[in-house]
Scaffold this motif. Structure first.
Motif, PDB file in Angstrom:
ATOM      1  N   THR A   1     -41.326  17.829   2.943  1.00  0.00           N
ATOM      2  CA  THR A   1     -41.955  16.093   2.147  1.00  0.00           C
ATOM      3  C   THR A   1     -42.102  15.829   1.343  1.00  0.00           C
ATOM      4  O   THR A   1     -41.312  15.010   1.180  1.00  0.00           O
ATOM      5  CB  THR A   1     -43.804  16.292   2.546  1.00  0.00           C
TER       6      THR A   1
ATOM      7  N   GLU B   1     -37.629  12.254   1.077  1.00  0.00           N
ATOM      8  CA  GLU B   1     -37.007  11.163   0.703  1.00  0.00           C
ATOM      9  C   GLU B   1     -36.082  11.298  -0.682  1.00  0.00           C
ATOM     10  O   GLU B   1     -34.810  10.557   0.032  1.00  0.00           O
ATOM     11  CB  GLU B   1     -38.402  10.573  -0.607  1.00  0.00           C
TER      12      GLU B   1
ATOM     13  N   GLU C   1     -47.465  12.973   8.803  1.00  0.00           N
ATOM     14  CA  GLU C   1     -46.114  12.118   8.802  1.00  0.00           C
ATOM     15  C   GLU C   1     -47.507  11.319   7.757  1.00  0.00           C
ATOM     16  O   GLU C   1     -48.032  10.807   7.801  1.00  0.00           O
ATOM     17  CB  GLU C   1     -47.264  11.240   9.937  1.00  0.00           C
ATOM     18  N   ASP C   2     -46.267  10.679   6.798  1.00  0.00           N
ATOM     19  CA  ASP C   2     -46.586  10.320   5.858  1.00  0.00           C
ATOM     20  C   ASP C   2     -45.133   8.943   5.512  1.00  0.00           C
ATOM     21  O   ASP C   2     -44.218   9.411   6.357  1.00  0.00           O
ATOM     22  CB  ASP C   2     -47.064  10.560   4.878  1.00  0.00           C
ATOM     23  N   LYS C   3     -45.900   8.477   4.609  1.00  0.00           N
ATOM     24  CA  LYS C   3     -44.186   7.084   3.980  1.00  0.00           C
ATOM     25  C   LYS C   3     -43.415   8.201   3.703  1.00  0.00           C
ATOM     26  O   LYS C   3     -42.164   7.264   4.016  1.00  0.00           O
ATOM     27  CB  LYS C   3     -44.857   6.702   2.329  1.00  0.00           C
ATOM     28  N   SER C   4     -43.112   8.745   3.323  1.00  0.00           N
ATOM     29  CA  SER C   4     -41.818   9.413   3.357  1.00  0.00           C
ATOM     30  C   SER C   4     -40.988  10.260   5.149  1.00  0.00           C
ATOM     31  O   SER C   4     -40.081  10.298   5.470  1.00  0.00           O
ATOM     32  CB  SER C   4     -41.798  11.119   2.492  1.00  0.00           C
TER      33      SER C   4
ATOM     34  N   PHE D   1     -41.635   8.598   7.403  1.00  0.00           N
ATOM     35  CA  PHE D   1     -41.535   7.309   8.128  1.00  0.00           C
ATOM     36  C   PHE D   1     -40.231   6.118   7.717  1.00  0.00           C
ATOM     37  O   PHE D   1     -39.343   5.301   8.090  1.00  0.00           O
ATOM     38  CB  PHE D   1     -42.286   5.911   8.607  1.00  0.00           C
ATOM     39  N   SER D   2     -39.866   6.730   6.197  1.00  0.00           N
ATOM     40  CA  SER D   2     -38.757   6.221   5.753  1.00  0.00           C
ATOM     41  C   SER D   2     -37.672   7.316   5.429  1.00  0.00           C
ATOM     42  O   SER D   2     -36.249   6.937   6.211  1.00  0.00           O
ATOM     43  CB  SER D   2     -38.868   6.449   4.171  1.00  0.00           C
TER      44      SER D   2
ATOM     45  N   ASP E   1     -36.690   5.409   9.534  1.00  0.00           N
ATOM     46  CA  ASP E   1     -35.896   4.679   9.222  1.00  0.00           C
ATOM     47  C   ASP E   1     -34.382   4.620   8.899  1.00  0.00           C
ATOM     48  O   ASP E   1     -33.493   3.940   9.210  1.00  0.00           O
ATOM     49  CB  ASP E   1     -36.297   2.744   7.926  1.00  0.00           C
TER      50      ASP E   1
ATOM     51  N   SER F   1     -43.637   5.940  17.460  1.00  0.00           N
ATOM     52  CA  SER F   1     -42.504   5.610  16.392  1.00  0.00           C
ATOM     53  C   SER F   1     -41.550   5.445  16.474  1.00  0.00           C
ATOM     54  O   SER F   1     -40.182   4.204  15.683  1.00  0.00           O
ATOM     55  CB  SER F   1     -43.229   5.477  14.957  1.00  0.00           C
TER      56      SER F   1
END
Length: 1099
Positions: free
Chosen positions: A166, A170, A239-242, A244-245, A248, A296
């Motif tokens: 994780t 990013e 599952e965190d911000k990174s 879902f980034s 994307d 998602s």
């Protein structure tokens, strides 16, 4: 040899040479290898420990000594393959040796440090990041294996790696976006091909690109693969911000790849090919994500790129994908070999896209994930048109895509697939199948599950349309015909087809010919690779699991890799259909019930007609174990299974065929199934006993073979009838059977004696229950008959040798698949057929007569020899020659002689000669009677001298061991030796090792399936049942006191005594061992145990 004596590189190479299943978590050798390799860790290797070597490997791996980090290094697919192999070996060894979480601190630090610096590296031609990502992929592979196997205490390791991944997610996403720019960059740069590629057409490891472009494309593919793999791994735990980034970024890359414009050069086409390879890894990871993350992830595919008009379906993505990739294929810039690779990626991507609705909920009303009918038809048409020319790498993805497309047709609002579309599919798929040089399990199973899809199999027009065979009928006919030459094809076809027929019994009526082929099929070929391929190959295992499942998984597991499986599966299916035949419930259940009953009747009549009319099956003269013999056994085995379908409306036809078959000559192994079928029919229709069975038994001039069958049928009808009908059957059938006790045919006479005693002993009350003088004459006659059969030594000897087989017959079990196919022991038994009772009686009587004649001939020779001493010397030599000649004749002639005096011999002139001849015969009979009495006394003494220990060796199947045990039993005068099949006595190897021991020790046949009943019977007779086996409660042989009456059971060479037999033993004994080897040879063990018993009895 210690692991510390092995160099590090050699050690990891050695570990990687094991098959994965052996060293994976739960593998057979994992613990052993771990123990051995940790010995390496405990001992310093040149002053350096193994763990230190493993910790240093990542740094040395990414900083290759031949290239400073400032240099630009180009690489190709072969270089990547080498690096991936090295990284995989390292990761496998690392996860074998780690015991505590702190041992991974160095690896976690490595991931943090270098992952954080990815974007600082030069993208063009940089080699360090790609090696770093290869190491990450090898670690993820091991972590997935650990997670899938539910390894204990793995949660902390998983948590630590999840946090590390994780942390770099990013950074990795940014790096991936930069490297993937090569796919849509307008600059092609240098287009000159390396000299190693010029003049070649390319292949899996030969991209037709300049070296720098090859490096850039590979870097982009590996970065996409790594990002997708880490996202998939993290989706299971965090599952965190990174996260879902990263999703994307993957979405943006997917849309950009499929939206690339048409290429205008070979270089651009090659780069686009690399883009579709990267797309495959993205789509594969998205559809494999757990359900909590799939919505998602998959919703990204329904969002159009650059916020253009939103399309409500995934159709838009698929249409763009198909349009652009087909244009690239048809553009003609790629060489033939490279175009074939692009086609492979096309079908793999399409398979993943077709899986999207299943992950998002194809049966929900979430239209975002649902394909329109037009797109599904386009996909299906594209698939079918391409099937017959599919390359080896495309076969599985295409067939899986066909299956998925048919899934959509099954739930769509349109009419689905019609007959013409199905004809196109079956012809194309059949061309694909016959064009494959190798019959691999996975493609065959995928072909079956896709073409013979449940949604089309339920449509009767697919089987027969306008009285013309439909596409599925055509395909199944071709498949079964081809399967007669391919063992694995027919086994997989039988598994899937029987499952489909069971679900749709209305379709069975169209497949009588194919069912008969499956029933009679038998190949001598053994598919040695089948089981290994299913076990080791993930695709094969997955595709076989998708096939229609058998209603009897236990029999499937036993027989799937044998030539019997085709008919076993058909037998299991009809046994299940018989259960369904009288079911009640919903309209659909009632319809299936009726169809089940009708299909069973139809196939029964078809087989009965064949066995009495078919040129081969109706033969009366054929050799034992010939092809005809085998086919007859198979046919009648299936007829027994189908006996539950006999009904009032077909009983007349059935009995006509049955009586015809019973009257004809057939081997006993075939007749036993006729008899079983007849017994079941008469028990089901008791009125037929008086109408048909009684008249048949009274036909005393019938062929002996046929009459024996009717006696067996009649006796078992009496024994197994219900209480309401048993008395009537006894009155009807016993009187016509009794006269056969006097038959001139020894086998029929002995057979009848055996069966009549069985009936009388079970159904005739004891004479003690009647007061004196109140017993009717006929009752007294039957009681005397029973008493004679019980106490007569010859009858008792025959009965003792057969009682296990008599008690084992169960008319209900004998018509089930488990009952018919339960006699298979390591391929020894002929077609799983038990040796019939009549055959056993004939063999017993022939052996007795042979022994008796030999003994009587020896006695006669001895008597003649004694007479020679009483005669004058001149005639002695002549008498010796006469005696020797007469002995040779006596060995082949019966000693029962009849002298008939004709009317011409009654004249006075010849009376004296005839009278003297009669006197000679009378003297010879007196002498023969004396010799027989002496022989009986000697045999009695011999029997009385035997020890009261019985050795049960039915579980032993190796000839040398059985022969050795026979010799041991004779040496120590055991009461008897019990074997699975007495035919082993005729084996040349057995006779060579036993050195005639089988002639002096009683050998009893008890098949493996009857051992439990035999042991229980001996226990009732007062014997102690012991097992020679190593168990938790076994007693050392030198500490055990043997009972005088002992039955000793020895087990199989490898598996020992089965659990179901251990439960009925009175105890287990074991031979104390001091060495390393786990056990002794079974013959040696038996000999040691027999000597210990003998030693104790002598003391």
């Amino acid at each position: 040899m210690s692991s510390s004596d092995v160099p590090f590189e050699t050690l990891v190479h050695f570990i990687s040479s094991f098959p994965p299943d052996f060293l994976n978590y739960g593998g057979l050798l994992r613990e052993k290898v771990q123990e051995w390799i940790r010995g390496y860790e405990r001992k310093a290797f040149n002053g350096v420990k193994l763990m230190k070597k493993l910790n240093e490997f990542p740094i040395s791996f990414i900083k290759h000594n031949n290239h400073p980090t400032s240099d630009i290094v180009n690489y190709d697919d072969e270089d990547l393959e080498t690096w991936e192999l090295q990284a995989k070996r390292w990761a496998q060894t690392l996860f074998l040796i780690i015991q505590e979480e702190h041992q991974l601190d160095s690896q976690l630090q490595f991931i943090h440090t270098h992952g954080n610096d990815l974007c600082k590296m030069n993208v063009n031609g940089e080699w360090l990041p790609v090696k770093y990502m290869i190491l990450i992929l090898s670690i993820i592979e091991e972590l997935h294996e650990m997670n899938n196997r539910k390894v204990v205490n793995a949660s902390i390791i998983v948590k630590n790696f999840t946090e590390s991944f994780t942390f770099i997610l990013e950074e990795l996403a940014s790096y991936t976006k930069r490297t993937c720019s090569v796919f849509w960059s307008e600059e092609c740069g240098d287009t000159n091909l390396p000299s190693s590629i010029k003049g070649r057409l390319g292949g899996l490891s030969q991209r037709r690109l300049p070296s720098s472009k090859t490096t850039a494309v590979l870097q982009a593919i590996i970065s996409v693969k790594t990002l997708a793999s880490i996202a998939l791994y993290c989706a299971q735990f965090k599952e965190d911000k990174s996260f879902f980034s990263a999703l994307d970024v993957l979405w943006q890359l997917s849309w950009k790849i499929i939206s690339c414009p048409t290429s205008n050069s070979e270089t651009k086409a090659e780069i686009y090919l690399g883009g579709y390879e990267a797309l495959h890894f993205i789509l594969k990871s998205l559809v494999l994500m757990p359900s909590s993350s799939s919505s998602s992830a998959l919703s990204l595919l329904t969002r159009p790129y650059n916020n253009s008009e939103v399309k409500p379906h995934i159709d838009y993505f698929v249409q763009i994908f198909l349009g652009n990739i087909n244009n690239l294929i048809e553009a003609g810039y790629l060489t033939r070999a490279r175009r074939a690779i692009l086609i492979d990626w096309k079908w793999m991507c399409l398979e993943s896209l077709l899986l999207v609705p299943q992950r998002g909920g194809v049966y929900t009303q979430n239209c975002d994930y649902f394909f329109s009918d037009a797109v599904v038809k386009r996909i299906f048409s594209d698939l079918v048109d391409s099937l017959e020319n599919a390359g080896e790498g495309s076969v599985l993805p295409m067939l899986r895509s066909v299956r998925l497309a048919l899934d959509f047709f099954a739930v769509s609002s349109c009419d689905g697939i019609d007959v013409q579309m199905m004809w196109h599919l079956v012809r194309s798929s059949w061309l694909l199948h016959v064009s494959c040089n190798k019959r691999r399990v996975a493609p065959i199973a995928a072909l079956l599950s896709s073409v013979l899809h449940d949604s089309v199999f339920c449509d009767m027009d697919m089987h027969e349309h306008n009285n013309i065979p439909g596409p599925l009928k055509w395909f199944v006919e071709k498949l079964v015909e081809e399967g007669t030459r391919s063992p694995r094809t027919i086994r997989l076809a039988a598994l899937h087809l029987t499952g489909l027929w069971l679900s749709h019994p209305s379709a069975i009526k169209y497949y009588m010919k194919e069912l008969k082929l499956l029933t009679l099929y038998g190949s001598v070929a053994f598919d040695e690779d089948f089981e290994a391929e299913v076990t080791e190959n993930h695709d094969a295992r997955t595709e076989v699991s998708i096939l229609s499942s058998s209603s009897d998984p236990e029999l499937t597991e036993v027989f799937i890799n044998t030539e019997l499986y085709a008919r076993v599966s058909v037998a299991v299916m009809f046994n299940k259909l018989a259960d369904m035949a009288h079911a009640t419930g919903s309209k659909n259940e009632v319809e299936n019930s009726h169809a089940s009953l009708q299909s069973g009747k139809l196939f029964l009549l078809e087989l009965l007609q064949s066995v009495v009319s078919d040129t081969d099956l109706a033969k009366e003269l054929y050799k034992k174990y010939s092809a005809t013999h085998r086919r007859k056994v198979r046919a009648w085995q299936m007829i027994c299974i189908l006996s539950r379908f006999v009904d009032e409306d077909i009983i007349s036809q059935v009995m006509d065929h049955l009586h015809t078959a019973l009257y004809r000559n057939n081997m006993p192994g075939v007749r036993q199934y006729m008899e079983t079928f007849a017994i079941h029919v008469y028990l089901k229709f008791p009125l037929l006993v008086g109408e048909q069975l009684v008249p048949m038994v009274r036909k005393y001039d019938m062929r002996t073979q046929a009459l024996s069958s009717y006696v067996f049928i009649a006796a078992n009808v009496i024994l197994h009838a219900t209480k309401d009908t048993q008395s009537r059957h006894l009155d009807e059938l016993l009187p016509p059977i009794v006269p056969l006790l006097t038959s001139h045919h020894h086998s029929l006479r002995g057979f009848t004696q055996l069966l009549v005693y069985q009936v009388l002993s079970k159904l005739l009350p004891s004479i003690n229950s009647y007061a004196n003088g109140t017993l009717p004459l006929e009752k007294r006659c039957f009681m005397e008959l029973k008493s004679y059969l019980e106490v007569n030594s010859d009858c008792a000897r025959l009965r003792v040798s057969m009682e296990v087989h008599l008690d084992a017959f169960d008319p209900n079990k004998s018509i089930t698949p488990a009952g018919i196919f339960s006699n298979r022991v390591d391929d020894i038994e002929f077609e799983c057929a038990h040796v019939s009772l009549l055959e056993r009686v004939i063999d017993f009587l022939n052996d007795v007569r042979k022994d008796l004649r030999y003994s009587m001939a020896q006695d006669a020779a001895q008597l003649k020899s004694e007479q020679m001493h009483m005669q004058d010397p001149e005639s002695t030599s002549q008498l010796k020659e006469e005696t020797t000649a007469k002995m040779k004749n006596d060995l082949s002639l019966d000693f029962q002689k009849k002298v008939v005096i004709s009317k011409h011999e009654k004249q006075d002139s010849h009376f004296n000669d005839a009278y003297n001849s009669l006197l000679d015969v009378e003297k010879e009979d007196v002498l023969l009677d004396q010799s027989m009495r002496a022989r009986n006394i000697a045999m009695g003494k011999l029997k009385a001298g035997r020890q009261q220990i019985i050795l049960v060796a039915s579980l032993v199947d190796r000839v040398p061991n059985l022969a050795g045990l026979a010799r041991t039993c004779e040496v120590f005068k055991a009461a008897s030796l019990v074997v699975d099949n007495v035919n082993i006595l005729h084996d040349k190897q057995f006779q060579l090792i036993s050195v005639t021991a089988e002639k002096w020790v009683p050998i009893i046949e008890v098949p493996v399936s009857n051992v439990k009943g035999y042991l229980e019977k001996k226990k009732q007779e007062g014997f102690s049942i012991l097992g020679l086996e190593q168990t938790a409660n076994s007693v050392a042989l030198d500490q055990y006191v043997f009972p005088k009456k002992t039955v000793l059971v020895v087990g199989r060479e490898k598996e020992g005594i089965p659990v179901e037999l251990i439960h009925i033993l009175d105890g287990c004994i074991e031979i104390p061992q001091l060495g390393v080897v786990r056990s002794l040879n079974v013959h040696v063990s038996g000999a040691i145990a027999l000597w210990e018993y003998t030693r104790q009895q002598r003391a």
